[in-house]
Design an enzyme around this catalytic site. Structure first.
Site, mmCIF file in Angstrom:
data_model
loop_
_atom_site.group_PDB
_atom_site.id
_atom_site.type_symbol
_atom_site.label_atom_id
_atom_site.label_comp_id
_atom_site.label_asym_id
_atom_site.label_seq_id
_atom_site.Cartn_x
_atom_site.Cartn_y
_atom_site.Cartn_z
ATOM 1 N N ASP A 12 52.786 92.800 28.207
ATOM 2 C CA ASP A 12 52.803 93.761 29.330
ATOM 3 C C ASP A 12 51.555 93.570 30.192
ATOM 4 O O ASP A 12 50.729 94.471 30.347
ATOM 5 C CB ASP A 12 52.888 95.212 28.807
ATOM 6 C CG ASP A 12 51.682 95.608 27.942
ATOM 7 O OD1 ASP A 12 51.397 96.820 27.874
ATOM 8 O OD2 ASP A 12 51.031 94.721 27.366
ATOM 9 N N ASP A 17 46.524 90.715 28.015
ATOM 10 C CA ASP A 17 47.766 89.936 27.883
ATOM 11 C C ASP A 17 47.644 88.639 28.683
ATOM 12 O O ASP A 17 48.037 87.566 28.228
ATOM 13 C CB ASP A 17 48.964 90.710 28.440
ATOM 14 C CG ASP A 17 49.157 92.077 27.836
ATOM 15 O OD1 ASP A 17 48.408 92.993 28.203
ATOM 16 O OD2 ASP A 17 50.052 92.223 26.983
ATOM 17 N N ASN A 41 51.515 98.574 30.026
ATOM 18 C CA ASN A 41 50.303 98.743 30.841
ATOM 19 C C ASN A 41 50.658 99.149 32.264
ATOM 20 O O ASN A 41 49.865 99.789 32.955
ATOM 21 C CB ASN A 41 49.515 97.433 30.893
ATOM 22 C CG ASN A 41 48.717 97.220 29.626
ATOM 23 O OD1 ASN A 41 48.231 98.179 29.027
ATOM 24 N ND2 ASN A 41 48.610 95.983 29.202
ATOM 25 N N THR A 128 52.432 91.686 22.426
ATOM 26 C CA THR A 128 51.112 92.239 22.763
ATOM 27 C C THR A 128 51.240 93.481 23.653
ATOM 28 O O THR A 128 50.288 93.878 24.330
ATOM 29 C CB THR A 128 50.245 91.192 23.494
ATOM 30 O OG1 THR A 128 50.891 90.868 24.737
ATOM 31 C CG2 THR A 128 50.073 89.944 22.661
ATOM 32 N N PHE A 170 47.421 102.366 21.993
ATOM 33 C CA PHE A 170 48.334 102.458 23.135
ATOM 34 C C PHE A 170 49.719 101.841 22.870
ATOM 35 O O PHE A 170 50.749 102.483 23.118
ATOM 36 C CB PHE A 170 47.679 101.781 24.347
ATOM 37 C CG PHE A 170 48.529 101.775 25.590
ATOM 38 C CD1 PHE A 170 49.270 100.663 25.929
ATOM 39 C CD2 PHE A 170 48.607 102.896 26.401
ATOM 40 C CE1 PHE A 170 50.072 100.643 27.063
ATOM 41 C CE2 PHE A 170 49.392 102.892 27.547
ATOM 42 C CZ PHE A 170 50.138 101.764 27.882
ATOM 43 N N ASN A 171 49.795 100.600 22.437
ATOM 44 C CA ASN A 171 51.100 99.913 22.302
ATOM 45 C C ASN A 171 52.048 100.670 21.386
ATOM 46 O O ASN A 171 53.231 100.810 21.665
ATOM 47 C CB ASN A 171 50.919 98.488 21.763
ATOM 48 C CG ASN A 171 50.309 97.563 22.776
ATOM 49 O OD1 ASN A 171 50.373 97.827 23.978
ATOM 50 N ND2 ASN A 171 49.691 96.486 22.307
ATOM 51 N N HIS A 244 41.950 92.472 23.326
ATOM 52 C CA HIS A 244 42.837 92.751 22.185
ATOM 53 C C HIS A 244 43.899 91.651 21.977
ATOM 54 O O HIS A 244 44.000 91.065 20.913
ATOM 55 C CB HIS A 244 43.586 94.072 22.396
ATOM 56 C CG HIS A 244 42.743 95.219 22.812
ATOM 57 N ND1 HIS A 244 42.003 95.983 21.930
ATOM 58 C CD2 HIS A 244 42.534 95.762 24.045
ATOM 59 C CE1 HIS A 244 41.385 96.950 22.590
ATOM 60 N NE2 HIS A 244 41.673 96.845 23.872
ATOM 61 N N ASP A 245 44.685 91.410 23.018
ATOM 62 C CA ASP A 245 45.892 90.589 22.860
ATOM 63 C C ASP A 245 45.599 89.129 22.546
ATOM 64 O O ASP A 245 46.348 88.476 21.819
ATOM 65 C CB ASP A 245 46.740 90.670 24.134
ATOM 66 C CG ASP A 245 47.194 92.091 24.411
ATOM 67 O OD1 ASP A 245 47.413 92.422 25.587
ATOM 68 O OD2 ASP A 245 47.311 92.870 23.440
HETATM 69 O O1 RIB Z 1 45.523 99.133 22.865
HETATM 70 C C1 RIB Z 1 45.394 97.849 23.417
HETATM 71 C C2 RIB Z 1 46.716 97.328 23.865
HETATM 72 O O2 RIB Z 1 47.218 98.174 24.880
HETATM 73 C C3 RIB Z 1 46.632 95.935 24.510
HETATM 74 O O3 RIB Z 1 47.826 95.249 24.273
HETATM 75 C C4 RIB Z 1 46.484 96.231 25.965
HETATM 76 O O4 RIB Z 1 47.031 95.197 26.804
HETATM 77 C C5 RIB Z 1 47.324 97.465 26.095
HETATM 78 O O5 RIB Z 1 48.667 97.049 26.258
HETATM 79 CA CA CA Z 2 49.079 94.342 26.098
#
Ligand code: RIB
Ligand code: CA
Length: 317
Positions: A12, A17, A41, A128, A170-171, A244-245
């Site tokens: 996303d 990403d 996102n 991701t 979040f994801n 993160h991703d």
């Molecule tokens: O919490 C981090 C995740 O949430 C990552 O994948 C970032 O791109 C958002 O999507």
């Molecule tokens: Ca992401």
């Protein structure tokens, strides 16, 4: 048969990403069969366009991009996007030109199913973003599980507080029902959580060193990190920038990057306070079979150097 590991990235974009896509495209041992996109996102119209324009910017014209689910399984996006962190169009900051390559017509979920059914080798999925597309594919075609090598997910938080609520990352928070389906699928799951991604961070010095590499991809990644670092400072008050991703790709390039422990993990879906929380049964109180590997340790320096080394490499089809 190629000796490259076949992957599908479901994302996303989203700054991190985008860096995951660029890292995968420069990895000698990975073959990206396709990039599928999901709402998270930002709205799906933005995330699919962002995936395409990042790949086109990096001259990765031959990797197809597919549009996926435009909202989580059981509710609307509610403007629950990551706009505060990623900007209104999901990729705030650098001036990345519009895409030049068309988006594929096939739906992302159908691409995932068809590709897994037709592949003569097992495929690694790298979600991701929210797990909506992956869950929908597993519901529509449970047989695809047999051709999934592993699912390397960015999501969740076990020892660390969440980043969208105190409990949830979040994801997983955006689509906890989808996450619950994926974690109960029996697939070979590696979960890269905030426990490691909030340690494998870039500092301003790292961003400047990346910019100093001078090639177009290193410079644009530095500009992506400039924006991402600024919103993390404004929103979380932290003076470092997680990516993160990209860790999900990094660990497929070098499996010593992250250490894991095996556990049973479940996802909270109904309680408003804990919705999206990923709870690991670390004490084995449920008596349930373990269902995933959770990340417990990461080598930050190795990750940062991996990004430096790969961003300056040209894309080889
Ligand atoms: O919490 C981090 C995740 O949430 C990552 O994948 C970032 O791109 C958002 O999507
Ligand atoms: Ca992401």
């Amino acid at each position: 048969m190629s000796n490259k590991k076949k992957i599908i990235i479901d994302c996303d974009p989203g700054h991190d990403d985008a860096i995951a896509l660029l890292l995968a495209s420069r990895a000698d041992n990975l073959k990206i069969l396709g990039v599928t996109t999901v709402a998270g996102n930002s709205e799906i119209e933005h995330t699919v366009r962002n995936a395409r324009r990042v790949l086109d910017y990096a001259e990765v014209f031959d990797v197809p991009v597919y549009k996926g689910c435009n909202h989580p399984m059981m509710h609307n996006l509610y403007r629950l996007t990551g706009a505060i962190i990623h900007g209104e169009d999901g990729l705030g900051g650098p001036d990345i030109p519009p895409p030049v390559t068309p988006i594929e017509k096939e739906h992302a979920v159908d691409f995932i199913i068809k590709t897994l059914r037709e592949s003569d080798e097992k495929i690694t999925l790298i979600p991701t973003g929210p797990l909506t597309n992956i869950a929908m594919a597993l519901i529509k075609a449970p047989d695809i599980k047999d051709n999934i090598e592993k699912i390397v997910i960015m999501g969740g938080a076990v020892y660390t507080p969440g980043n969208i609520t105190s409990a949830a990352e979040f994801n997983i928070y955006v689509d906890p029902e989808a996450a619950k389906i994926v974690f109960s699928s029996g697939c070979n799951i590696y979960l890269n959580t905030l426990d490691v991604s909030m340690k494998a961070v870039f500092y301003n010095e790292d961003i400047e060193n990346l910019r100093a590499q001078g090639d177009k991809v290193s410079v644009i990644v530095a500009e992506l990190l400039d924006f991402f670092a600024s919103t993390h400072l404004d929103h979380f008050g932290i003076k470092s920038c997680p990516v993160h991703d990209a860790l999900c790709v990094g660990v497929l390039i070098d499996d010593s990057l992250i250490q894991y422990e095996r556990t049973y993990l479940d996802v909270s879906v109904n309680d408003p306070l804990t919705r999206g929380e990923t709870v690991a049964d670390l004490w084995g109180i449920t008596g349930k079979e373990t269902n995933c590997f959770i990340s417990v340790k990461v080598d930050r320096d190795k990750f940062v150097n991996m990004i430096f080394d790969h961003m300056k490499k040209p894309y080889k089809r």
